[in-house]
Enzyme design. Structure first.
Site, mmCIF file in Angstrom:
data_model
loop_
_atom_site.group_PDB
_atom_site.id
_atom_site.type_symbol
_atom_site.label_atom_id
_atom_site.label_comp_id
_atom_site.label_asym_id
_atom_site.label_seq_id
_atom_site.Cartn_x
_atom_site.Cartn_y
_atom_site.Cartn_z
ATOM 1 N N LYS A 32 0.847 -1.196 0.000
ATOM 2 C CA LYS A 32 0.000 0.000 0.000
ATOM 3 C C LYS A 32 0.881 1.244 0.000
ATOM 4 O O LYS A 32 1.749 1.407 0.858
ATOM 5 C CB LYS A 32 -0.897 -0.026 1.242
ATOM 6 C CG LYS A 32 -1.876 1.132 1.309
ATOM 7 C CD LYS A 32 -2.945 0.850 2.349
ATOM 8 C CE LYS A 32 -2.666 1.368 3.723
ATOM 9 N NZ LYS A 32 -2.627 2.826 3.866
ATOM 10 N N ASP A 60 -3.472 4.374 -1.604
ATOM 11 C CA ASP A 60 -4.433 4.772 -0.562
ATOM 12 C C ASP A 60 -4.350 6.274 -0.311
ATOM 13 O O ASP A 60 -3.747 6.709 0.660
ATOM 14 C CB ASP A 60 -4.115 3.967 0.710
ATOM 15 C CG ASP A 60 -5.134 4.189 1.817
ATOM 16 O OD1 ASP A 60 -6.259 4.623 1.508
ATOM 17 O OD2 ASP A 60 -4.799 3.921 2.987
ATOM 18 N N LYS A 62 -7.184 8.150 -0.230
ATOM 19 C CA LYS A 62 -8.484 8.479 0.381
ATOM 20 C C LYS A 62 -9.049 9.782 -0.192
ATOM 21 O O LYS A 62 -9.176 10.799 0.505
ATOM 22 C CB LYS A 62 -8.356 8.570 1.902
ATOM 23 C CG LYS A 62 -7.923 7.258 2.553
ATOM 24 C CD LYS A 62 -8.033 7.320 4.063
ATOM 25 C CE LYS A 62 -7.661 6.011 4.719
ATOM 26 N NZ LYS A 62 -6.214 5.699 4.688
ATOM 27 N N ASP A 65 -13.094 14.986 -2.425
ATOM 28 C CA ASP A 65 -13.173 16.308 -3.052
ATOM 29 C C ASP A 65 -14.427 16.316 -3.923
ATOM 30 O O ASP A 65 -15.185 15.336 -3.919
ATOM 31 C CB ASP A 65 -11.898 16.550 -3.895
ATOM 32 C CG ASP A 65 -11.574 18.038 -3.997
ATOM 33 O OD1 ASP A 65 -12.519 18.852 -4.164
ATOM 34 O OD2 ASP A 65 -10.388 18.389 -3.917
ATOM 35 N N THR A 116 -10.559 3.701 11.339
ATOM 36 C CA THR A 116 -10.483 2.799 12.501
ATOM 37 C C THR A 116 -9.877 3.448 13.743
ATOM 38 O O THR A 116 -9.873 2.850 14.808
ATOM 39 C CB THR A 116 -9.663 1.535 12.153
ATOM 40 O OG1 THR A 116 -8.515 1.943 11.423
ATOM 41 C CG2 THR A 116 -10.470 0.565 11.357
ATOM 42 N N ARG A 212 2.351 -1.193 11.490
ATOM 43 C CA ARG A 212 3.357 -1.079 12.542
ATOM 44 C C ARG A 212 3.776 -2.388 13.210
ATOM 45 O O ARG A 212 4.964 -2.546 13.512
ATOM 46 C CB ARG A 212 2.904 -0.034 13.566
ATOM 47 C CG ARG A 212 3.093 1.372 13.018
ATOM 48 C CD ARG A 212 2.339 2.405 13.804
ATOM 49 N NE ARG A 212 0.916 2.372 13.509
ATOM 50 C CZ ARG A 212 0.027 3.215 14.030
ATOM 51 N NH1 ARG A 212 0.421 4.126 14.894
ATOM 52 N NH2 ARG A 212 -1.237 3.156 13.682
HETATM 53 O O1 C5P Z 1 -1.197 -1.280 11.314
HETATM 54 P P1 C5P Z 1 -1.090 0.213 11.290
HETATM 55 O O2 C5P Z 1 -1.994 0.908 12.260
HETATM 56 O O3 C5P Z 1 0.327 0.718 11.345
HETATM 57 O O4 C5P Z 1 -1.638 0.604 9.815
HETATM 58 C C1 C5P Z 1 -1.712 1.934 9.469
HETATM 59 C C2 C5P Z 1 -2.160 2.008 8.046
HETATM 60 O O5 C5P Z 1 -3.540 1.683 7.928
HETATM 61 C C3 C5P Z 1 -1.959 3.404 7.495
HETATM 62 O O6 C5P Z 1 -1.348 3.266 6.229
HETATM 63 C C4 C5P Z 1 -3.350 3.947 7.399
HETATM 64 O O7 C5P Z 1 -3.506 4.819 6.316
HETATM 65 C C5 C5P Z 1 -4.179 2.684 7.184
HETATM 66 N N1 C5P Z 1 -5.589 2.840 7.484
HETATM 67 C C6 C5P Z 1 -6.103 3.036 8.743
HETATM 68 N N2 C5P Z 1 -7.456 3.153 8.961
HETATM 69 C C7 C5P Z 1 -8.283 3.110 7.949
HETATM 70 C C8 C5P Z 1 -7.784 2.948 6.657
HETATM 71 C C9 C5P Z 1 -6.431 2.796 6.467
HETATM 72 O O8 C5P Z 1 -5.371 3.089 9.697
HETATM 73 N N3 C5P Z 1 -9.573 3.170 8.172
#
Ligand code: C5P
Length: 236
Positions: A32, A60, A62, A65, A116, A212
């Site tokens: 991604k 990604d 997002k 606009d 999330t 992470r």
């Molecule tokens: O696992 P971790 O929290 O590090 O993942 C972060 C990734 O998940 C980021 O690239 C973030 O953009 C993506 N993400 C998110 N929540 C969403 C959509 C994507 O955290 N609803």
């Protein structure tokens, strides 16, 4: 098809990102490219990840606009190289439909339902979510808009996954971020609605985004293997 892992290349330094592509490309289905890598490196980020052996790309950004602006942005030839793009669902179907109509057949549009890192409490404050309307209802409503607009799938938390599966069956692909294996500890974690890889798989996710816990592990390859084991255990 067992759930597949998406690894977010959340780095500003392209070289660092490519190091992870080389390291993980045999085990990770999709890489991604998100805001951090894209803002620092532009379209080269996508080209270089492909050149380094990352076969499938999720861009990604997002988008959020007016439909015309998003439609014109999606005309770029770069978009043909990516398998997934994301568009926010919060503003209704016009933007989602414009995105779906603008991409070539090889690119799938995913609707982002509710990020999330947000809790129901926060939504009540920021979106003035009415008393009595739950996070689940909001996510379901947005998933319905994404489906009606012709999106291939949605990004949702593991908490709303079962509900989306019940409502849409396999007709709507699900991509689940906020995934935390039990052994992972993410310092200062901002994700709120989290699930384990196993729970996401049990609830029928098509893809999980795990950043992470892999990126910051002492042994990122070992971390991916542990997650794959956890997922595959369910299919044996
Ligand atoms: O696992 P971790 O929290 O590090 O993942 C972060 C990734 O998940 C980021 O690239 C973030 O953009 C993506 N993400 C998110 N929540 C969403 C959509 C994507 O955290 N609803």
């Amino acid at each position: 098809m067992p759930v597949q892992i998406i690894f977010p290349l959340d780095f500003s330094d392209l070289k660092e990102a490519l190091k992870y592509v080389h390291l993980l490309k045999d085990r990770i289905a999709i890489f991604k490219v998100g805001l951090e890598l894209f803002v620092s490196n532009g379209p080269d980020a996508v080209r270089e990840v492909l050149a380094a052996g990352g076969k499938r790309i999720f861009l990604d950004l997002k988008f959020h606009d007016i439909p015309e602006t998003v439609r014109r942005a999606l005309r770029s030839s770069l978009i043909e190289k990516v398998e997934f793009i994301t568009v926010h669902t919060g503003d209704g179907t016009a933007l989602l439909s414009a995105a779906v109509k603008s991409v070539s057949p090889g690119t799938k549009v995913l609707g982002v339902t509710v990020l999330t890192n947000l809790s129901e409490e926060e939504l009540k404050k920021t979106l003035l979510l009415r008393e009595g309307i739950t996070m689940k209802e909001l996510v379901l409503h947005r998933a319905r808009m994404a489906k009606d607009a012709g999106c291939a799938g949605v990004v949702c938390s593991g908490h709303e996954l079962s509900l989306i599966r019940e409502q849409f069956g396999k007709g709507l692909m699900t991509v689940v971020p906020g995934v935390r294996p039990l052994w992972s500890l993410v310092e200062g974690d901002d994700q709120r609605r989290v699930v384990t890889p196993r729970d996401a798989a049990l609830r029928g996710a098509d893809y999980i985004v795990v950043g992470r816990p892999v990126r910051d592990a002492k042994d990122p390859v070992g971390a991916v293997e542990k997650i794959l084991e956890e997922i595959n255990m369910m299919n044996s």
